[in-house]
Design an enzyme around this catalytic site. Structure first.
Site, PDB file in Angstrom:
ATOM      1  N   LYS A   1      45.884  79.364  27.591  1.00  0.00           N
ATOM      2  CA  LYS A   1      47.140  80.005  27.969  1.00  0.00           C
ATOM      3  C   LYS A   1      48.327  79.311  27.300  1.00  0.00           C
ATOM      4  O   LYS A   1      49.284  79.964  26.862  1.00  0.00           O
ATOM      5  CB  LYS A   1      47.297  79.984  29.490  1.00  0.00           C
ATOM      6  CG  LYS A   1      46.299  80.895  30.200  1.00  0.00           C
ATOM      7  CD  LYS A   1      46.195  80.594  31.681  1.00  0.00           C
ATOM      8  CE  LYS A   1      45.090  81.441  32.323  1.00  0.00           C
ATOM      9  NZ  LYS A   1      44.812  81.074  33.718  1.00  0.00           N
TER      10      LYS A   1
ATOM     11  N   GLN B   1      46.054  77.789  38.825  1.00  0.00           N
ATOM     12  CA  GLN B   1      44.732  77.956  38.232  1.00  0.00           C
ATOM     13  C   GLN B   1      43.665  77.868  39.311  1.00  0.00           C
ATOM     14  O   GLN B   1      43.583  76.880  40.041  1.00  0.00           O
ATOM     15  CB  GLN B   1      44.489  76.890  37.153  1.00  0.00           C
ATOM     16  CG  GLN B   1      43.200  77.076  36.383  1.00  0.00           C
ATOM     17  CD  GLN B   1      43.171  78.386  35.604  1.00  0.00           C
ATOM     18  OE1 GLN B   1      44.138  78.764  34.968  1.00  0.00           O
ATOM     19  NE2 GLN B   1      42.054  79.080  35.674  1.00  0.00           N
TER      20      GLN B   1
ATOM     21  N   ASP C   1      50.070  86.675  38.067  1.00  0.00           N
ATOM     22  CA  ASP C   1      48.629  86.841  38.260  1.00  0.00           C
ATOM     23  C   ASP C   1      48.315  88.009  39.189  1.00  0.00           C
ATOM     24  O   ASP C   1      47.165  88.431  39.299  1.00  0.00           O
ATOM     25  CB  ASP C   1      48.014  85.558  38.827  1.00  0.00           C
ATOM     26  CG  ASP C   1      47.102  84.861  37.825  1.00  0.00           C
ATOM     27  OD1 ASP C   1      46.733  85.506  36.824  1.00  0.00           O
ATOM     28  OD2 ASP C   1      46.746  83.697  38.040  1.00  0.00           O
TER      29      ASP C   1
END
Length: 371
Positions: A127, A171, A194
């Site tokens: 990322k 994460q 997300d």
């Protein structure tokens, strides 16, 4: 937005950027809407009319028993997720440059990683590289495996209040001592790129509204289908797995695109039989080679979300990491039966990162009040 102990949906009247025409004609520049093919979910809403004759897909025909037969193509087209993702990120990079010229600012993505999981570190590194390639700002906070929830939330609040950050991700997975739902709820809704916030998931279920962000992997799956010219409306779609990260939002998104959706889970009876009815199959179970060729309907489209590391024999030098990645679908068997299939790696994975960049870019556009 708790009301009487419940969450209420985000309605167009609640958040101004969900309304059409929020920008005035004086806005200096209109950004391109052609980076991805996924349309606004509101544009997909249709009235349910069971009395009308169901239109027959142009690619179908009837057999003598009056049953629909989908046309079959056994070429086994490989859906190149890496190539599609590269096209999307190239478009994002151009738009980021235009944004910087216009407002002298660029989108910013922040990541919080807890612990030292190798796979999580790899994902975060990918990322970071992707952000640099498209010209976005990237920030990261790394916390110890034994950190407290309050430490994670403190880092989240720091990014929530940072105007240079337009997207925040934690994460996953988190260590078992941390309450994942509680932590994710602390992400600012406007920066939840997300798409895991309960309001974003909730708005995915409702016609007439749409979430600010759609979860990146399910959104990437749909975009792969659209970019490959695969129709979704009216098709039988089967999703294997019901996780909050992939399975559930993927099923909801397919439903918004007017597929007839079935979700399989570990307690489903006769999963092979159900899969053989699928025109579109999304496998997200996290089990290596779970789906065999015998599970597939000839001509089905297969999207394999699974990314399972399988250890190699020490004498096998084909991977410097000591393992190779396989999907949830036995690729060798499925490729000769499916009309199209995503490989692992090189299928859904690159699209997940591309959709994360796209969501972050869209968040920045809202923050800068750009069309």
């Amino acid at each position: 937005m708790p009301v009487g102990g419940r969450m209420r949906p985000i309605l167009p009247s609640t958040l101004p950027w969900l309304r059409k025409g929020v920008l005035r004609p004086s806005t200096p520049r209109a950004f391109s809407n052609h980076i991805i093919k996924s349309p606004s979910l509101l544009s997909l809403d249709l009235a349910d009319s069971w009395s009308s004759m169901w239109p027959r897909d142009r690619s179908t025909q009837m057999n003598r028993d009056g049953k629909l037969i989908f046309s079959i193509n056994l070429t086994g087209k490989i859906i190149d997720g890496k190539a599609i993702a590269n096209r999307i990120t190239s478009g994002i990079a151009l738009e980021v440059k235009s944004m910087e010229k216009l407002v002298r600012k660029v989108p910013g993505l922040a990541v919080i990683i807890v612990g030292q999981r190798r796979d999580s570190q790899t994902y975060v590194r990918n990322k970071m590289i992707a952000c640099k390639e498209v010209g976005m700002k990237f920030k990261m906070i790394t916390l110890a495996e034994d950190c407290s929830e309050s430490e994670v939330c403190k880092a989240l609040h720091q990014f929530n209040g940072d105007p240079s950050i337009h997207g925040i991700i934690v994460q996953l997975p988190l260590p078992q001592n941390l309450d994942e739902a509680k932590i994710l709820n602390n992400i600012s809704l406007e920066k939840d790129v997300d798409g895991f916030h309960p309001l974003n998931i909730g708005n995915l279920t409702m016609q007439g509204v749409e979430p600010l962000f759609i979860s990146c992997t399910p959104k990437g799956c749909i975009e792969l289908l659209l970019q490959s010219g695969i129709d979704i409306m009216g098709k039988n779609a089967v999703v294997i797995g019901k996780s909050n990260i992939v399975g559930l939002p993927a099923a909801l998104l397919l439903q918004r695109h007017h597929a007839t959706v079935t979700i399989l889970h570990p307690f489903t009876r006769n999963p092979e039989h159900i899969c053989r009815e699928a025109d579109i199959l999304i496998a997200a179970a996290g089990v290596p080679n779970l789906v065999r060729g015998s599970w597939l309907k000839p001509g089905a489209v297969v999207v394999d979300v699974g990314t399972n590391p399988v250890e190699l024999n020490w004498q096998d030098g084909s991977s410097e990491h000591g393992y190779h990645l396989v999907g949830d679908v036995c690729f060798e068997e499925a490729a000769g039966i499916a009309s199209a299939i995503t490989p692992v790696p090189g299928g859904v994975g690159p699209m997940t990162v591309a959709m994360l960049l796209y969501n972050t870019f869209e968040s920045a556009k809202r923050a800068f009040k750009l069309k």
